[in-house]
Design a protein around this motif. Structure first.
Motif, short mmCIF file in Angstrom:
data_model
loop_
_atom_site.label_atom_id
_atom_site.label_comp_id
_atom_site.label_asym_id
_atom_site.label_seq_id
_atom_site.Cartn_x
_atom_site.Cartn_y
_atom_site.Cartn_z
N ARG A 18 0.84 -1.20 0.00
CA ARG A 18 0.00 0.00 0.00
C ARG A 18 0.87 1.25 0.00
O ARG A 18 2.04 1.21 0.36
CB ARG A 18 -0.92 -0.01 1.22
CG ARG A 18 -0.21 -0.15 2.55
CD ARG A 18 -1.21 -0.23 3.70
NE ARG A 18 -0.56 -0.59 4.95
CZ ARG A 18 0.13 0.25 5.70
NH1 ARG A 18 0.28 1.50 5.31
NH2 ARG A 18 0.68 -0.14 6.83
N ARG A 20 1.19 6.40 4.15
CA ARG A 20 0.09 7.16 4.73
C ARG A 20 0.39 8.66 4.65
O ARG A 20 1.53 9.08 4.72
CB ARG A 20 -0.13 6.76 6.18
CG ARG A 20 -0.72 5.37 6.33
CD ARG A 20 -0.94 5.04 7.78
NE ARG A 20 -1.49 3.71 7.94
CZ ARG A 20 -1.71 3.13 9.12
NH1 ARG A 20 -1.41 3.77 10.23
NH2 ARG A 20 -2.22 1.91 9.18
N ARG A 62 -11.68 -2.21 -3.54
CA ARG A 62 -11.34 -1.82 -2.17
C ARG A 62 -10.72 -0.41 -2.15
O ARG A 62 -11.03 0.41 -1.30
CB ARG A 62 -10.37 -2.84 -1.58
CG ARG A 62 -10.30 -2.80 -0.04
CD ARG A 62 -9.34 -3.87 0.49
NE ARG A 62 -9.67 -5.20 0.03
CZ ARG A 62 -8.91 -5.93 -0.78
NH1 ARG A 62 -7.74 -5.45 -1.21
NH2 ARG A 62 -9.27 -7.13 -1.16
N LYS A 63 -9.88 -0.15 -3.14
CA LYS A 63 -9.23 1.16 -3.23
C LYS A 63 -10.25 2.26 -3.48
O LYS A 63 -10.20 3.33 -2.85
CB LYS A 63 -8.21 1.13 -4.37
CG LYS A 63 -7.53 2.46 -4.65
CD LYS A 63 -6.73 2.38 -5.94
CE LYS A 63 -6.45 3.77 -6.46
NZ LYS A 63 -5.92 3.78 -7.81
N LYS A 73 -13.40 2.26 -2.65
CA LYS A 73 -14.23 2.48 -1.46
C LYS A 73 -13.50 3.29 -0.40
O LYS A 73 -14.10 4.00 0.40
CB LYS A 73 -14.68 1.13 -0.88
CG LYS A 73 -15.75 0.44 -1.71
CD LYS A 73 -16.15 -0.89 -1.10
CE LYS A 73 -17.23 -1.56 -1.94
NZ LYS A 73 -17.60 -2.90 -1.40
N ALA A 74 -12.16 3.13 -0.37
CA ALA A 74 -11.36 3.82 0.64
C ALA A 74 -11.13 5.30 0.30
O ALA A 74 -10.68 6.06 1.15
CB ALA A 74 -10.01 3.12 0.79
N GLU A 75 -11.43 5.70 -0.93
CA GLU A 75 -11.18 7.09 -1.32
C GLU A 75 -12.13 8.05 -0.62
O GLU A 75 -13.30 7.77 -0.42
CB GLU A 75 -11.36 7.23 -2.84
CG GLU A 75 -10.29 6.54 -3.65
CD GLU A 75 -10.68 6.38 -5.10
OE1 GLU A 75 -11.73 6.92 -5.48
OE2 GLU A 75 -9.96 5.69 -5.84
N GLU A 76 -11.57 9.19 -0.25
CA GLU A 76 -12.37 10.24 0.37
C GLU A 76 -12.93 11.16 -0.71
O GLU A 76 -12.23 11.54 -1.63
CB GLU A 76 -11.51 11.08 1.31
CG GLU A 76 -11.03 10.36 2.56
CD GLU A 76 -10.23 11.31 3.44
OE1 GLU A 76 -10.84 11.89 4.34
OE2 GLU A 76 -9.02 11.47 3.20
N GLY A 128 -7.10 8.57 -5.07
CA GLY A 128 -6.01 7.73 -4.58
C GLY A 128 -4.68 7.95 -5.28
O GLY A 128 -3.66 7.42 -4.82
#
Length: 574
Positions: A28, A31, A312-313, A315-318, A374
């Motif tokens: 990944r 952060r 998954r990527k 869904k994780a995006e803001e 992302g």
């Protein structure tokens, strides 16, 4: 001895990088804790916002009107002749059968409108990037309802731009050929020069040597120059009865030899599949041809991420904190109606987060890091006149992104005209500014990372070069409908006229200035620009985030190609 040790160390390093590359894809990203840009609309912005919004709505109406015109192609009679008499599918129906879905990135749809030789809707061909079996591919599809698929100068220019994008981003290329060859009355603007008709075939050979796959579907006439496109592609599919390939058709044969021959006997699918070997796959109907093409694309040597990982990527995006619809009111009606560009950035980036670089220096240029769906990007955005400190800051930031292999996004809204030199001090300042501007141009030109430019306001003068204008070869360049592209903005024509003198009457100069301003207003519009292919298309402000996501996905895809390093000669067809 030292040279041998250095060579050995380099080999070990390259080996370790190759071994790590597959593992790296599973890791990944680092952060980040980028700061949130708090940029809500304030009451003080309201009058500017509303003026911009009214202008954006008028521009959007123009966009919709031209879009409808383009979708009609060559008109009702041409469509009836194409579908009923010739039994062919419309070009967008062909794309529906070829692509995974209709959510593709179309390029320059308004190209060819309002040209000196008439309207050529979509320049007579559709180009864009869409997914085939999950793989982003460039498509170049002739629309034979427009002048029978005849190639005009703007058609050639659009096809060459599509190939250029395919080369830059290593995109497999699919040609849907249905062309009547060049429009002979304009042959001097189509045939002879370096970046005219023959460049298409040169690019095909170069792309094959670069291992950029090319597939051709002959779904109509391939006459004269059009015949070389399928024969130079690595694999070709041809449709029975509607597909033909020949340099000169039956009328030319009769005129030259007196022989009467049908198009099918002269250059039909059966002849080229069974006798000449010019095509590799014979299809009874168009749907079968696109199934063949999808299967060919599945043989390309790409290893894409797992769909679950991509899901998954996503869904994780803001999402941004602010609505993208607000960009309509942030698109400046003119340079004087520009609001803080951070308000635009906060409506494009994930979570409205932005890590600003040199925040207190050269504040008329905003630079910093953000994520869009992302993807980590470096953003360079005009927030006023590109001053001397701003250009130094821009040079530093562009080189920083180049060192870190971070794609660059330019949000361009340059000043309408350059400052006048009225004193020795001003002349010295202009000299320093010129040198700094040259440094930023060099940094942008030499940066090897992908570059995307969105003109959100003005694209004027030398500042537009430093902000990666068309001449500086961005991977993609788009305009908002309100954008203006010219050497100076409408209303500022006085800066282009000679200085006052006793011989020039004031009234005559005013008339000349008014005439030039009217011309600038007409020729600087986004739609005038796009019709001449000075960009890759006009996009609505609220669609910008999605378009940037697609562009960044397309750019990233080349890292999934398994073999790119070894150059090889182009495939020689039998």
């Amino acid at each position: 001895m030292f040279r041998c040790m250095l060579s050995l160390a380099e080999q070990r390093w390259q080996c370790s990088v190759r071994c790590m590359s597959s593992a790296a894809r599973r890791k990944r990203a680092l952060r980040s804790a980028f700061q949130v840009l708090e940029q809500p609309l304030q009451p003080i912005h309201q009058h500017v916002y509303e003026a911009n919004l009214r202008n954006s709505i008028a521009c959007r109406n123009k966009y919709i009107e031209l879009s409808e015109k383009v979708r009609k192609g060559g008109g009702e009679n041409a469509i009836a002749r194409h579908t009923q008499r010739n039994r062919k599918l419309m070009v967008r129906e062909r794309l529906r059968l070829l692509l995974d879905d209709e959510d593709f990135l179309e390029l320059s749809p308004f190209a060819g409108l309002g040209l000196p030789y008439g309207d050529i809707p979509s320049a007579g061909c559709l180009t864009g990037v869409g997914r085939i079996n999950g793989l982003w591919c460039m498509f170049i599809a002739n629309d034979a309802t427009v002048k029978g698929g005849t190639a005009y100068p703007i058609t050639v220019k659009k096809q060459l731009r599509a190939q250029e994008i395919a080369i830059q981003n290593r995109l497999p290329c699919v040609y849907l050929v249905d062309s009547g060859g060049a429009f002979l009355p304009l042959q001097s603007e189509i045939f002879p020069d370096k970046n005219q008709g023959g460049r298409t075939f040169y690019n095909e050979a170069i792309m094959s040597a670069m291992k950029i796959a090319q597939v051709s579907v002959v779904c109509g006439s391939c006459t004269a120059g059009g015949a070389y496109i399928p024969t130079m592609a690595e694999e070709a599919v041809m449709v029975h009865r509607i597909g033909t390939i020949f340099l000169g058709g039956p009328p030319l044969v009769k005129a030259a030899t007196g022989e009467e021959v049908t198009a099918e006997d002269l250059g039909g699918a059966r002849l080229h599949a069974e006798v000449s070997g010019c095509v590799d796959h014979f299809a009874w109907e168009e749907k079968e041809a696109y199934d063949y093409t999808r299967n060919i694309v599945s043989t390309l040597n790409f290893q894409l991420p797992e769909e679950e990982d991509e899901e998954r990527k996503r869904k994780a995006e803001e999402q941004p904190l602010y609505s993208s619809e607000e960009l309509l009111g942030l698109a400046p009606k003119s340079y004087n109606y520009s609001l803080d560009v951070k308000m635009v950035i906060s409506r494009l980036t994930d979570g409205s987060r932005f890590q600003e670089f040199k925040a207190l220096y050269g504040t008329t240029l905003i630079t910093g890091f953000a994520k869009i769906h992302g993807h980590l990007v470096g953003i360079v955005a005009n927030d006023g006149e590109l001053s001397y400190p701003a250009t130094l800051k821009g040079s530093h930031f562009v080189q920083l992104c180049d060192q870190r292999d971070i794609p660059l996004l330019f949000l361009q809204n340059t000043a309408p005209t350059t400052a006048l030199t009225l004193s020795t001090t001003q002349a010295e300042m202009n000299t320093n500014h010129l040198k700094a501007q040259g440094s930023m141009m060099s940094a942008v030109a030499c940066a090897s990372v992908p570059k995307i430019t969105v003109v959100i306001g003005g694209c004027h003068g030398a500042d537009s070069f430093a902000m990666c204008g068309r001449a500086f070869d961005p991977n993609f360049l788009f305009l908002w409908p309100n954008a203006r592209v010219s050497i100076t903005a409408p209303g500022h024509a006085g800066s282009l006229l000679p200085p006052d003198s006793e011989q020039v009457e004031e009234e005559k100069k005013t008339q000349e200035e008014d005439k030039l301003n009217r011309r600038l207003k007409e020729e600087s519009s986004a739609f005038f620009s796009s019709s001449r292919l000075w960009d890759d298309g006009v996009i609505l402000p609220q669609d910008t985030r999605k378009v940037l996501r697609d562009c960044l996905d397309i750019i990233k895809q080349q890292q999934y190609q398994m073999s790119t390093e070894k150059l090889q000669p182009p495939l020689l067809r039998i």
